[in-house]
Design a protein around this motif. Structure first.
Motif, PDB file in Angstrom:
ATOM      1  N   TYR A 101       0.791  -1.302   0.138  1.00 15.81           N
ATOM      2  CA  TYR A 101      -0.001  -0.109  -0.036  1.00 15.81           C
ATOM      3  C   TYR A 101       1.028   1.235   0.112  1.00 15.81           C
ATOM      4  CZ  TYR A 101      -3.564  -3.174   1.784  1.00 15.81           C
ATOM      5  OH  TYR A 101      -4.384  -4.366   1.831  1.00 15.81           O
ATOM      6  N   GLU A 102       1.790   1.111   0.706  1.00 17.65           N
ATOM      7  CA  GLU A 102       2.930   2.352   0.907  1.00 17.65           C
ATOM      8  C   GLU A 102       3.594   2.477  -0.326  1.00 17.65           C
ATOM      9  OE1 GLU A 102       7.083   3.343   3.195  1.00 17.65           O
ATOM     10  OE2 GLU A 102       5.790   1.860   3.914  1.00 17.65           O
ATOM     11  N   MET A 103       3.545   1.728  -1.214  1.00 16.44           N
ATOM     12  CA  MET A 103       4.535   1.508  -2.494  1.00 16.44           C
ATOM     13  C   MET A 103       3.785   2.370  -3.395  1.00 16.44           C
ATOM     14  SD  MET A 103       6.147  -1.237  -4.919  1.00 16.44           S
ATOM     15  CE  MET A 103       4.406  -1.572  -5.653  1.00 16.44           C
ATOM     16  N   VAL A 104       2.297   1.862  -3.470  1.00 15.98           N
ATOM     17  CA  VAL A 104       1.678   2.400  -4.531  1.00 15.98           C
ATOM     18  C   VAL A 104       1.319   3.796  -4.223  1.00 15.98           C
ATOM     19  CG1 VAL A 104      -0.957   2.486  -5.353  1.00 15.98           C
ATOM     20  CG2 VAL A 104       0.420   0.459  -5.062  1.00 15.98           C
ATOM     21  N   ARG A 105       1.186   4.413  -2.700  1.00 15.54           N
ATOM     22  CA  ARG A 105       0.889   5.610  -2.174  1.00 15.54           C
ATOM     23  C   ARG A 105       2.016   6.529  -2.555  1.00 15.54           C
ATOM     24  NH1 ARG A 105      -0.171   4.675   2.513  1.00 15.54           N
ATOM     25  NH2 ARG A 105       1.930   5.125   3.165  1.00 15.54           N
ATOM     26  N   ASP A 106       3.385   6.326  -2.070  1.00 14.83           N
ATOM     27  CA  ASP A 106       4.393   7.127  -2.003  1.00 14.83           C
ATOM     28  C   ASP A 106       4.978   7.189  -3.352  1.00 14.83           C
ATOM     29  OD1 ASP A 106       4.076   7.168   0.417  1.00 14.83           O
ATOM     30  OD2 ASP A 106       5.783   6.026   1.186  1.00 14.83           O
ATOM     31  N   PHE A 107       4.740   6.327  -4.520  1.00 16.08           N
ATOM     32  CA  PHE A 107       5.284   6.485  -5.775  1.00 16.08           C
ATOM     33  C   PHE A 107       4.408   6.869  -6.621  1.00 16.08           C
ATOM     34  CE2 PHE A 107       8.522   4.099  -3.324  1.00 16.08           C
ATOM     35  CZ  PHE A 107       9.549   4.665  -3.779  1.00 16.08           C
ATOM     36  N   ALA A 108       3.137   7.247  -6.376  1.00 16.38           N
ATOM     37  CA  ALA A 108       2.178   7.880  -6.944  1.00 16.38           C
ATOM     38  C   ALA A 108       1.729   7.179  -8.255  1.00 16.38           C
ATOM     39  CB  ALA A 108       2.398   9.119  -7.647  1.00 16.38           C
ATOM     40  N   LEU A 109       1.598   5.527  -7.923  1.00 14.33           N
ATOM     41  CA  LEU A 109       0.823   4.620  -8.893  1.00 14.33           C
ATOM     42  C   LEU A 109      -0.455   4.801  -8.668  1.00 14.33           C
ATOM     43  CD1 LEU A 109       3.168   1.604  -8.186  1.00 14.33           C
ATOM     44  CD2 LEU A 109       3.357   3.039  -9.926  1.00 14.33           C
ATOM     45  N   PRO A 110      -1.088   4.542  -9.977  1.00 11.10           N
ATOM     46  CA  PRO A 110      -2.752   4.500 -10.157  1.00 11.10           C
ATOM     47  C   PRO A 110      -3.222   3.631  -9.170  1.00 11.10           C
ATOM     48  CG  PRO A 110      -1.728   4.260 -12.292  1.00 11.10           C
ATOM     49  CD  PRO A 110      -0.588   3.850 -11.208  1.00 11.10           C
ATOM     50  N   LYS A 139      12.077  -8.013  -1.435  1.00  9.00           N
ATOM     51  CA  LYS A 139      12.495  -6.644  -2.245  1.00  9.00           C
ATOM     52  C   LYS A 139      11.438  -5.415  -1.921  1.00  9.00           C
ATOM     53  CE  LYS A 139      12.898  -9.828  -6.246  1.00  9.00           C
ATOM     54  NZ  LYS A 139      12.204 -10.410  -7.767  1.00  9.00           N
ATOM     55  N   LEU A 140      10.177  -5.705  -1.279  1.00  6.67           N
ATOM     56  CA  LEU A 140       9.647  -4.476  -0.931  1.00  6.67           C
ATOM     57  C   LEU A 140      10.245  -3.770   0.144  1.00  6.67           C
ATOM     58  CD1 LEU A 140       5.770  -5.608  -0.854  1.00  6.67           C
ATOM     59  CD2 LEU A 140       6.751  -3.677  -2.348  1.00  6.67           C
ATOM     60  N   ARG A 141      10.925  -4.566   1.043  1.00  3.63           N
ATOM     61  CA  ARG A 141      11.442  -3.941   2.329  1.00  3.63           C
ATOM     62  C   ARG A 141      12.839  -3.080   1.687  1.00  3.63           C
ATOM     63  NH1 ARG A 141      15.039  -6.033   6.035  1.00  3.63           N
ATOM     64  NH2 ARG A 141      14.677  -8.134   5.309  1.00  3.63           N
ATOM     65  N   GLU A 142      13.591  -3.655   1.040  1.00  6.22           N
ATOM     66  CA  GLU A 142      15.034  -3.198   0.550  1.00  6.22           C
ATOM     67  C   GLU A 142      14.843  -2.487  -0.513  1.00  6.22           C
ATOM     68  OE1 GLU A 142      17.665  -6.639   0.612  1.00  6.22           O
ATOM     69  OE2 GLU A 142      17.178  -7.151   2.764  1.00  6.22           O
ATOM     70  N   ALA A 143      14.218  -2.431  -1.562  1.00  2.11           N
ATOM     71  CA  ALA A 143      14.124  -1.834  -2.895  1.00  2.11           C
ATOM     72  C   ALA A 143      12.852  -1.380  -3.277  1.00  2.11           C
ATOM     73  CB  ALA A 143      14.771  -2.692  -3.836  1.00  2.11           C
ATOM     74  N   MET A 144      12.226  -0.796  -2.449  1.00  2.33           N
ATOM     75  CA  MET A 144      10.772  -0.430  -2.701  1.00  2.33           C
ATOM     76  C   MET A 144      10.601   0.538  -4.010  1.00  2.33           C
ATOM     77  SD  MET A 144       7.664   1.483  -0.542  1.00  2.33           S
ATOM     78  CE  MET A 144       7.809   0.214   0.701  1.00  2.33           C
ATOM     79  N   GLU A 145      11.670   1.332  -4.081  1.00  2.00           N
ATOM     80  CA  GLU A 145      11.415   2.176  -5.169  1.00  2.00           C
ATOM     81  C   GLU A 145      11.767   1.416  -6.656  1.00  2.00           C
ATOM     82  OE1 GLU A 145      13.529   6.447  -7.147  1.00  2.00           O
ATOM     83  OE2 GLU A 145      14.290   5.671  -5.022  1.00  2.00           O
ATOM     84  N   GLN A 146      12.578   0.644  -6.612  1.00  2.00           N
ATOM     85  CA  GLN A 146      12.764  -0.270  -7.754  1.00  2.00           C
ATOM     86  C   GLN A 146      11.661  -1.156  -8.161  1.00  2.00           C
ATOM     87  OE1 GLN A 146      15.557  -3.675  -7.416  1.00  2.00           O
ATOM     88  NE2 GLN A 146      16.635  -3.196  -8.989  1.00  2.00           N
ATOM     89  N   GLN A 147      11.066  -1.550  -7.145  1.00  2.00           N
ATOM     90  CA  GLN A 147       9.816  -2.499  -7.360  1.00  2.00           C
ATOM     91  C   GLN A 147       8.707  -1.564  -7.795  1.00  2.00           C
ATOM     92  OE1 GLN A 147      10.469  -5.701  -7.169  1.00  2.00           O
ATOM     93  NE2 GLN A 147      12.431  -4.694  -6.588  1.00  2.00           N
ATOM     94  N   ALA A 148       8.622  -0.479  -7.494  1.00  2.00           N
ATOM     95  CA  ALA A 148       7.536   0.340  -7.966  1.00  2.00           C
ATOM     96  C   ALA A 148       7.714   0.954  -9.501  1.00  2.00           C
ATOM     97  CB  ALA A 148       7.588   1.888  -7.347  1.00  2.00           C
TER      98      ALA A 148
END
Length: 334
Positions: A223-232, A301-310
């Motif tokens: 949820y944080e990844m979608v919100r913080d990296f402005a994904l739809p 991956k979500l914990r260590e490289a969230m921006e990359q996964q976004a």
């Protein structure tokens, strides 16, 4: 000759690392510095020195500190009679290691009656006194904490759990390992499985709680990844079905307009791991044959490289316009 005269202590051995007098030494170290066994025994008799463990001496009067006990346990574990130990160096594990990792659920070092030391399986060494020898077929890479080699959290948790029967303590240790960000649930369960502890009911119950905790943390990071990296915004936690047809499986996030799905891999390594992985693979291949892109994310991956996964998810969404339209699927809440 005055037999009551105090014995003058020999010069204390010097540490090869600091050049300062050592508080602890093994019998071999003392012998190498020219102090024979008779002299060591004489120093122990009036109370100047103390034998803490077989072949391990505290070269000071007074009670040993918790640090002394840790280093004494390691000195003992490095011995093998008169022959230097071969293979990986020993390390602190179990509750003592978790105390060094600053686990609030572990007792403080001064309260521990026993210190666990991890050694290679081939070592000829017995537990003695307050030292319990734990053997490993493959020794993990130690972490150095306060100058002490310590087992990584997942292995230390498994070694601690092996000696615990209290279900609440086991649950708190496993939960803190995940909630505290020390390691992923799968790493803990893998070590528990390797130690053959998953047959104990109180451990199985704690693992179920651990996996629920781990999935909850991973979903929150998604949820944080979608919100913080402005994904739809996707639809969350849904089942996919063909119209009037079979169930295709559940996904953690789905973008219907782009036919992109995200699936979190929170599987635990158990005996049926191969079957579970085959099920994951079949589901993914079936969805992709229908034109649905499946992005597979792990908690690590979500914990260590969230921006990359976004970026991976955004790329899949942007590429949707270049693909053939996906088959129509029914989206149902899970």
């Amino acid at each position: 000759m005055n037999h009551n005269a105090p014995i003058t202590p020999p010069p204390l051995p010097l540490s090869p690392h600091t050049g300062r007098a050592q508080r602890l030494a093994s019998a071999d170290q003392l012998r190498a510095q020219g102090i024979p066994a008779g002299e060591v025994a004489a120093q122990c008799a009036p109370g100047s020195w103390q034998q803490l463990l077989p072949g391990v001496f505290l070269l000071q009067p007074g009670a040993p500190t918790s640090e002394d006990r840790l280093h004494a346990a390691l000195l003992y574990a490095r011995r093998n009679g008169a022959v230097p130990a071969q293979g990986p160096d020993p390390m602190i594990t179990g509750l003592a290691a978790l105390a060094l990792h600053r686990f609030s659920a572990a007792p403080v070092l001064t309260a521990l009656e026993r210190i666990d030391v991890l050694v290679p399986r081939t070592r000829r060494l017995r537990s003695t006194g307050w030292v319990r020898v734990v053997r490993a077929a493959d020794s993990p890479e130690p972490v150095e904490l306060t100058g002490v080699p310590v087992a990584p959290v997942a292995r230390a948790v498994a070694d601690a759990v092996s000696g615990l029967s209290d279900a609440e303590t086991v649950r708190r240790l496993l939960t803190e390992a995940v909630r505290g960000g020390h390691c992923e649930p799968g790493a803990v369960v893998r070590e528990l499985s390797r130690a053959r502890l998953l047959t104990r009911p109180h451990v199985v119950d704690a693992v179920d709680a651990l996996l629920a905790e781990g999935r909850s943390c991973s979903e929150e990071r998604l949820y944080e990844m979608v919100r913080d990296f402005a994904l739809p915004d996707p639809v969350w936690n849904v089942d996919l079905r063909l119209p009037g047809g079979p169930h295709l499986g559940g996904v953690d996030a789905y973008w219907p307009d782009q036919a992109v799905a995200v699936e979190l891999d929170t599987r635990a390594p158990r005996q049926d791991e191969d079957a579970l992985w085959s099920e994951y693979t079949r589901k993914r291949e079936h969805l992709e044959r229908l034109g649905i892109t499946v992005v597979h994310l792990t908690p690590r991956k979500l914990r260590e490289a969230m921006e990359q996964q976004a970026t991976v998810v955004r790329t899949a969404l942007m590429a949707a316009s270049d693909r053939q339209p996906a088959a129509y699927v029914v989206v149902l809440p899970r």
